[in-house]
Design a protein around this motif. Structure first.
Motif, PDB file in Angstrom:
ATOM      1  N   GLY A   1      23.282  -8.959 -39.155  1.00 60.95           N
ATOM      2  CA  GLY A   1      24.661  -9.339 -38.873  1.00 60.95           C
ATOM      3  C   GLY A   1      25.280  -8.377 -37.881  1.00 60.95           C
ATOM      4  O   GLY A   1      24.611  -7.892 -36.972  1.00 60.95           O
ATOM      5  N   CYS A   2      26.552  -8.082 -38.049  1.00 59.78           N
ATOM      6  CA  CYS A   2      27.215  -7.141 -37.153  1.00 59.78           C
ATOM      7  C   CYS A   2      26.453  -5.824 -37.160  1.00 59.78           C
ATOM      8  O   CYS A   2      26.137  -5.280 -38.230  1.00 59.78           O
ATOM      9  CB  CYS A   2      28.661  -6.908 -37.580  1.00 59.78           C
ATOM     10  N   PRO A   3      26.132  -5.289 -35.990  1.00 59.35           N
ATOM     11  CA  PRO A   3      25.284  -4.098 -35.946  1.00 59.35           C
ATOM     12  C   PRO A   3      25.941  -2.806 -36.393  1.00 59.35           C
ATOM     13  O   PRO A   3      25.249  -1.792 -36.547  1.00 59.35           O
ATOM     14  CB  PRO A   3      24.883  -4.024 -34.469  1.00 59.35           C
ATOM     15  N   ILE A   4      27.253  -2.799 -36.605  1.00 56.01           N
ATOM     16  CA  ILE A   4      27.901  -1.521 -36.945  1.00 56.01           C
ATOM     17  C   ILE A   4      28.735  -1.555 -38.219  1.00 56.01           C
ATOM     18  O   ILE A   4      29.260  -0.523 -38.620  1.00 56.01           O
ATOM     19  CB  ILE A   4      28.800  -1.028 -35.785  1.00 56.01           C
ATOM     20  N   THR A   5      28.858  -2.705 -38.882  1.00 57.70           N
ATOM     21  CA  THR A   5      29.763  -2.812 -40.033  1.00 57.70           C
ATOM     22  C   THR A   5      29.427  -1.807 -41.122  1.00 57.70           C
ATOM     23  O   THR A   5      30.307  -1.076 -41.611  1.00 57.70           O
ATOM     24  CB  THR A   5      29.730  -4.230 -40.611  1.00 57.70           C
ATOM     25  N   ALA A   6      28.170  -1.772 -41.549  1.00 57.92           N
ATOM     26  CA  ALA A   6      27.795  -0.888 -42.650  1.00 57.92           C
ATOM     27  C   ALA A   6      28.063   0.567 -42.309  1.00 57.92           C
ATOM     28  O   ALA A   6      28.627   1.325 -43.109  1.00 57.92           O
ATOM     29  CB  ALA A   6      26.324  -1.091 -43.009  1.00 57.92           C
ATOM     30  N   THR A   7      27.704   0.971 -41.114  1.00 58.63           N
ATOM     31  CA  THR A   7      27.919   2.348 -40.684  1.00 58.63           C
ATOM     32  C   THR A   7      29.403   2.666 -40.589  1.00 58.63           C
ATOM     33  O   THR A   7      29.848   3.756 -40.990  1.00 58.63           O
ATOM     34  CB  THR A   7      27.237   2.590 -39.323  1.00 58.63           C
ATOM     35  N   ALA A   8      30.189   1.729 -40.079  1.00 53.06           N
ATOM     36  CA  ALA A   8      31.636   1.936 -39.946  1.00 53.06           C
ATOM     37  C   ALA A   8      32.274   2.183 -41.309  1.00 53.06           C
ATOM     38  O   ALA A   8      33.099   3.100 -41.477  1.00 53.06           O
ATOM     39  CB  ALA A   8      32.276   0.729 -39.269  1.00 53.06           C
TER      40      ALA A   8
ATOM     41  N   VAL B   1      39.846 -12.961 -32.806  1.00 51.01           N
ATOM     42  CA  VAL B   1      38.483 -13.465 -32.616  1.00 51.01           C
ATOM     43  C   VAL B   1      37.461 -12.493 -33.196  1.00 51.01           C
ATOM     44  O   VAL B   1      36.594 -12.882 -33.996  1.00 51.01           O
ATOM     45  CB  VAL B   1      38.195 -13.729 -31.122  1.00 51.01           C
ATOM     46  N   ILE B   2      37.541 -11.230 -32.808  1.00 50.81           N
ATOM     47  CA  ILE B   2      36.545 -10.253 -33.270  1.00 50.81           C
ATOM     48  C   ILE B   2      36.639 -10.062 -34.780  1.00 50.81           C
ATOM     49  O   ILE B   2      35.619 -10.012 -35.479  1.00 50.81           O
ATOM     50  CB  ILE B   2      36.702  -8.910 -32.530  1.00 50.81           C
ATOM     51  N   ASN B   3      37.864  -9.971 -35.311  1.00 49.77           N
ATOM     52  CA  ASN B   3      38.022  -9.803 -36.757  1.00 49.77           C
ATOM     53  C   ASN B   3      37.434 -10.997 -37.516  1.00 49.77           C
ATOM     54  O   ASN B   3      36.785 -10.838 -38.557  1.00 49.77           O
ATOM     55  CB  ASN B   3      39.501  -9.654 -37.119  1.00 49.77           C
ATOM     56  N   THR B   4      37.677 -12.192 -36.994  1.00 52.26           N
ATOM     57  CA  THR B   4      37.172 -13.394 -37.656  1.00 52.26           C
ATOM     58  C   THR B   4      35.657 -13.479 -37.575  1.00 52.26           C
ATOM     59  O   THR B   4      34.987 -13.847 -38.554  1.00 52.26           O
ATOM     60  CB  THR B   4      37.801 -14.658 -37.023  1.00 52.26           C
ATOM     61  N   LEU B   5      35.096 -13.128 -36.437  1.00 48.08           N
ATOM     62  CA  LEU B   5      33.640 -13.141 -36.290  1.00 48.08           C
ATOM     63  C   LEU B   5      32.979 -12.156 -37.250  1.00 48.08           C
ATOM     64  O   LEU B   5      31.919 -12.439 -37.828  1.00 48.08           O
ATOM     65  CB  LEU B   5      33.232 -12.809 -34.854  1.00 48.08           C
ATOM     66  N   GLU B   6      33.625 -11.000 -37.435  1.00 47.12           N
ATOM     67  CA  GLU B   6      33.082 -10.012 -38.370  1.00 47.12           C
ATOM     68  C   GLU B   6      32.969 -10.600 -39.772  1.00 47.12           C
ATOM     69  O   GLU B   6      31.919 -10.515 -40.416  1.00 47.12           O
ATOM     70  CB  GLU B   6      34.000  -8.780 -38.410  1.00 47.12           C
ATOM     71  N   GLY B   7      34.057 -11.188 -40.241  1.00 48.40           N
ATOM     72  CA  GLY B   7      34.051 -11.766 -41.582  1.00 48.40           C
ATOM     73  C   GLY B   7      33.115 -12.959 -41.698  1.00 48.40           C
ATOM     74  O   GLY B   7      32.423 -13.125 -42.710  1.00 48.40           O
ATOM     75  N   ALA B   8      33.083 -13.782 -40.667  1.00 48.01           N
ATOM     76  CA  ALA B   8      32.245 -14.981 -40.708  1.00 48.01           C
ATOM     77  C   ALA B   8      30.762 -14.615 -40.714  1.00 48.01           C
ATOM     78  O   ALA B   8      29.954 -15.266 -41.398  1.00 48.01           O
ATOM     79  CB  ALA B   8      32.559 -15.885 -39.517  1.00 48.01           C
ATOM     80  N   GLU B   9      30.387 -13.579 -39.961  1.00 41.73           N
ATOM     81  CA  GLU B   9      28.987 -13.147 -39.971  1.00 41.73           C
ATOM     82  C   GLU B   9      28.574 -12.656 -41.356  1.00 41.73           C
ATOM     83  O   GLU B   9      27.485 -12.964 -41.846  1.00 41.73           O
ATOM     84  CB  GLU B   9      28.756 -12.050 -38.939  1.00 41.73           C
TER      85      GLU B   9
ATOM     86  N   GLN C   1      25.734 -14.297 -43.813  1.00 39.32           N
ATOM     87  CA  GLN C   1      24.610 -13.560 -44.390  1.00 39.32           C
ATOM     88  C   GLN C   1      24.527 -13.763 -45.894  1.00 39.32           C
ATOM     89  O   GLN C   1      23.450 -13.991 -46.439  1.00 39.32           O
ATOM     90  CB  GLN C   1      24.748 -12.074 -44.088  1.00 39.32           C
ATOM     91  N   VAL C   2      25.670 -13.662 -46.551  1.00 41.93           N
ATOM     92  CA  VAL C   2      25.697 -13.780 -48.011  1.00 41.93           C
ATOM     93  C   VAL C   2      25.252 -15.176 -48.452  1.00 41.93           C
ATOM     94  O   VAL C   2      24.476 -15.340 -49.402  1.00 41.93           O
ATOM     95  CB  VAL C   2      27.100 -13.458 -48.557  1.00 41.93           C
ATOM     96  N   SER C   3      25.743 -16.191 -47.751  1.00 43.33           N
ATOM     97  CA  SER C   3      25.429 -17.571 -48.120  1.00 43.33           C
ATOM     98  C   SER C   3      24.130 -18.085 -47.508  1.00 43.33           C
ATOM     99  O   SER C   3      23.662 -19.161 -47.852  1.00 43.33           O
ATOM    100  CB  SER C   3      26.577 -18.498 -47.689  1.00 43.33           C
ATOM    101  N   ARG C   4      23.567 -17.293 -46.569  1.00 48.64           N
ATOM    102  CA  ARG C   4      22.376 -17.702 -45.825  1.00 48.64           C
ATOM    103  C   ARG C   4      22.583 -19.093 -45.219  1.00 48.64           C
ATOM    104  O   ARG C   4      21.756 -19.991 -45.318  1.00 48.64           O
ATOM    105  CB  ARG C   4      21.131 -17.687 -46.730  1.00 48.64           C
ATOM    106  N   SER C   5      23.726 -19.207 -44.577  1.00 47.19           N
ATOM    107  CA  SER C   5      24.124 -20.490 -43.993  1.00 47.19           C
ATOM    108  C   SER C   5      24.944 -20.235 -42.740  1.00 47.19           C
ATOM    109  O   SER C   5      25.731 -19.281 -42.675  1.00 47.19           O
ATOM    110  CB  SER C   5      24.960 -21.283 -44.997  1.00 47.19           C
TER     111      SER C   5
END
Length: 201
Positions: free
Chosen positions: A113-120, A166-174, A178-182
């Motif tokens: 998913g987002c390449p930096i979320t976990a690290t952030a 846009v960026i905030n929404t893409l973060e949540g949607a990604e 991942q969680v839903s695998r959809s």
């Protein structure tokens, strides 16, 4: 006309040690976060001696992680540019963007998913160098989206505000994808962002 002998194709340039370390760090942090990514694992998976890690990154894990974030920034920025270039209309371009992100997620078996979320999230408030790299990354991504929107005739201030959305929404949607695998969360996000953008064009 003089015939010239065909030159042999140049070999692909090898990736240098420093770049290999940075790419490996970026990939590992994307999948398992900052805390679970150790220097020894990075060294092993990059095929680099542990002493070389500290040669290139004397600041240790924090310095290497910040470089990994910047690598992820550039890689995702390239995806954004490519996706947004698929359509002149910004609303259609955003849908193209969510479609491409869904494609990448599906191809990675919903791991990347987002390449930096976990690290952030793991380093917020306690690793200033990494936090600066994360903040710069989000600024960069928003600027790419804002440029697309402004180039389509949307006022600069509105384009910047929309880029945040846009960026905030893409973060949540990604994450939801991942969680839903959809791909559905990204598809829904794309449709609704497109409707929002249409209000400004």
């Amino acid at each position: 006309m003089t015939q010239h002998a065909t030159r042999p194709a140049r070999p692909e340039p090898t990736v240098g040690t420093r770049e290999r370390l940075v790419r490996t760090t970026s990939r590992l942090m994307q999948r398992q976060g900052y805390e679970a990514t150790g220097i020894k694992q990075i060294s092993r998976e990059a095929g680099v001696a542990l002493s070389s890690v500290y040669h290139f990154f004397p600041g240790g894990k924090h310095e290497l992680a910040a470089a990994g974030v910047r690598q992820a920034d550039q890689e995702f920025a390239d995806i954004l540019h490519r996706a947004l270039a698929r359509a002149d209309d910004p609303a259609e371009a955003i849908i193209a963007c969510t479609d491409l992100l869904a494609e990448y997620l599906r191809d990675s078996d919903w791991l990347d998913g987002c390449p930096i979320t976990a690290t952030a999230l793991e380093t917020a408030g306690r690793a200033p160098e990494i936090q600066r790299a994360v903040a710069d990354t989000f600024d960069h991504w928003r600027a790419i989206v804002a440029d697309k929107l402004h180039g389509a005739g949307i006022a600069q201030n509105d384009a910047q505000d929309l880029a945040h959305t846009v960026i905030n929404t893409l973060e949540g949607a990604e994450l939801a994808a991942q969680v839903s695998r959809s791909a559905e969360p990204l598809q829904i996000a794309g449709r609704h962002l497109a409707k929002l953008i249409d209000l400004y064009t």
